[in-house]
Design a protein around this motif. Structure first.
Motif, PDB file in Angstrom:
ATOM      1  N   GLN A 219       0.802  -1.116   0.148  1.00  0.00           N
ATOM      2  CA  GLN A 219       0.037  -0.036  -0.075  1.00  0.00           C
ATOM      3  C   GLN A 219       0.908   1.028   0.266  1.00  0.00           C
ATOM      4  OE1 GLN A 219      -3.437  -0.298  -0.035  1.00  0.00           O
ATOM      5  NE2 GLN A 219      -3.136  -2.459  -0.140  1.00  0.00           N
ATOM      6  N   VAL A 220       2.079   1.189  -0.340  1.00  0.00           N
ATOM      7  CA  VAL A 220       2.996   2.346  -0.281  1.00  0.00           C
ATOM      8  C   VAL A 220       2.423   3.564  -1.034  1.00  0.00           C
ATOM      9  CG1 VAL A 220       5.324   3.249  -0.856  1.00  0.00           C
ATOM     10  CG2 VAL A 220       4.994   0.812  -0.014  1.00  0.00           C
ATOM     11  N   VAL A 221       2.212   4.604  -0.429  1.00  0.00           N
ATOM     12  CA  VAL A 221       1.665   5.748  -1.145  1.00  0.00           C
ATOM     13  C   VAL A 221       2.689   6.413  -2.041  1.00  0.00           C
ATOM     14  CG1 VAL A 221       0.604   8.104  -0.654  1.00  0.00           C
ATOM     15  CG2 VAL A 221       0.275   6.246   0.953  1.00  0.00           C
ATOM     16  N   GLY A 222       4.046   6.303  -1.698  1.00  0.00           N
ATOM     17  CA  GLY A 222       4.918   6.806  -2.479  1.00  0.00           C
ATOM     18  C   GLY A 222       6.114   7.452  -2.061  1.00  0.00           C
ATOM     19  N   THR A 223       7.190   6.697  -2.257  1.00  0.00           N
ATOM     20  CA  THR A 223       8.594   7.129  -1.726  1.00  0.00           C
ATOM     21  C   THR A 223       9.537   7.371  -2.924  1.00  0.00           C
ATOM     22  OG1 THR A 223       8.386   5.827   0.164  1.00  0.00           O
ATOM     23  CG2 THR A 223      10.649   6.379  -0.218  1.00  0.00           C
TER      24      THR A 223
END
Ligand SMILES: NC(=O)c1ccc[n+]([C@@H]2O[C@H](COP(=O)([O-])OP(=O)(O)OC[C@H]3O[C@@H](n4cnc5c(N)ncnc54)[C@H](OP(=O)(O)O)[C@@H]3O)[C@@H](O)[C@H]2O)c1
Length: 271
Positions: free
Chosen positions: A214-218
């Motif tokens: 579910q990583v939103v954004g890196t």
């Protein structure tokens, strides 16, 4: 006192569209007029407040983009094909302003957007986060100071449902490096999951991508010099940073004259 900005949302059933709707409904700067979803979507006809996880507001999600023309500003977060077609329709219909956060545009879709910007104010950004906007500025500055004797690695990590690779943000960061170097170089984009086998050499930009959970954004940007590295990292903890930035952009764009604008201008200290 500034009057309320009438707002339309295109792509309102999506992950980001729902959060923009929820924040806009709670924001006194805006009066939400229309939310457009894909024709045939289950969201058609639903109350947009409920769709966004809030109280019902008596506005039903529709599928006709023409209902957006009369709004002071339209925010689009849909798909590149839908966004390009919307830009053409809004420009032809005499709409005033469009903020689009959709990513993954083809050259032809880019051209449609640029043409529409002859007739209306358009702000496009692959990342509405205020932190990423500042990061893009810092990366351009670092590239200008270090020069193309350095190599650059950009790594993007996102949730597994993300459709485009590399991310729009990774491409924006590569553009910032090129602008800082004042030198055109095509970034080498590795397939999703492919590791960086060798550090980038001087004047080279390599983009790698990971898709998981579910990583939103890196986004990590590493400059490689002779015997030293310089790293920048931005981590998005919640999708709301994009929704909040989209609303900041919409407020800033309202009333501007026809041309293409960037998120850098929204955060410019002069404005
Ligand atoms: N700029 C930023 O800060 C930022 C941040 C995050 C994401 N994004 C970008 O924003 C876009 C949306 O992201 P997301 O995570 O919300 O994706 P998403 O959950 O897939 O949402 C996209 C929505 O657009 C809808 N759509 C497709 N065609 C349409 C049409 N013709 N008319 C109206 N709606 C239509 C889709 O409907 P169906 O599902 O029914 O097809 C879906 O509900 C992507 O390009 C993403 O990369 C930008």
């Amino acid at each position: 006192m500034m009057s309320t900005i009438t707002l339309g949302i295109h792509g309102g059933a999506g992950r980001l569209g729902r959060r923009i709707t929820a924040l806009a409904l709670a924001d006194p700067r805006f009066s939400l007029r229309a939310v457009v979803v894909r024709h045939g979507s289950d969201a058609m006809g639903q109350d947009v407040g409920l769709l966004a996880g809030a109280e019902p507001v008596g506005i039903l999600a529709g599928a006709d983009p023409e209902t957006l023309i009369a709004c002071d500003v339209v925010i689009d977060v849909s798909s590149p094909a839908a966004a390009a077609s919307l830009a053409g329709l809004l420009a032809k219909g005499g709409a005033k302003a469009l903020v689009t956060g959709t990513t993954g545009w083809t050259d032809a879709q880019d051209e449609t957007l640029s043409r529409a910007a002859n007739d209306m104010a358009i702000l496009r950004s692959g990342n509405f986060s205020l932190g990423v906007t500042a990061l893009v500025h810092q990366v351009q500055e670092a590239a200008a100071r270090l020069g193309p004797d350095w190599g650059v690695h950009i790594h993007d990590i996102h949730h597994s449902a993300k459709k485009d690779t590399p991310s729009g943000t990774a491409l924006m960061l590569a553009d910032a490096v090129r602008a800082g170097w004042d030198h055109s170089v095509t970034p080498k984009c590795l397939a999703v999951g492919a590791p960086l086998e060798e550090n980038p050499t001087r004047g080279e930009i390599i983009i790698t991508a990971e898709r998981k959970g579910q990583v939103v954004g890196t986004h990590d940007v590493t400059f490689y010099g002779a015997g030293e590295t310089l790293c920048f990292t931005h981590t998005a903890q919640s999708r709301d940073i994009f929704a909040y930035g989209a609303l900041q952009a919409a407020q800033w764009l309202a009333g501007k004259k026809a041309r293409l604008y960037t998120m850098q201008e929204v955060m410019s200290p002069q404005d």
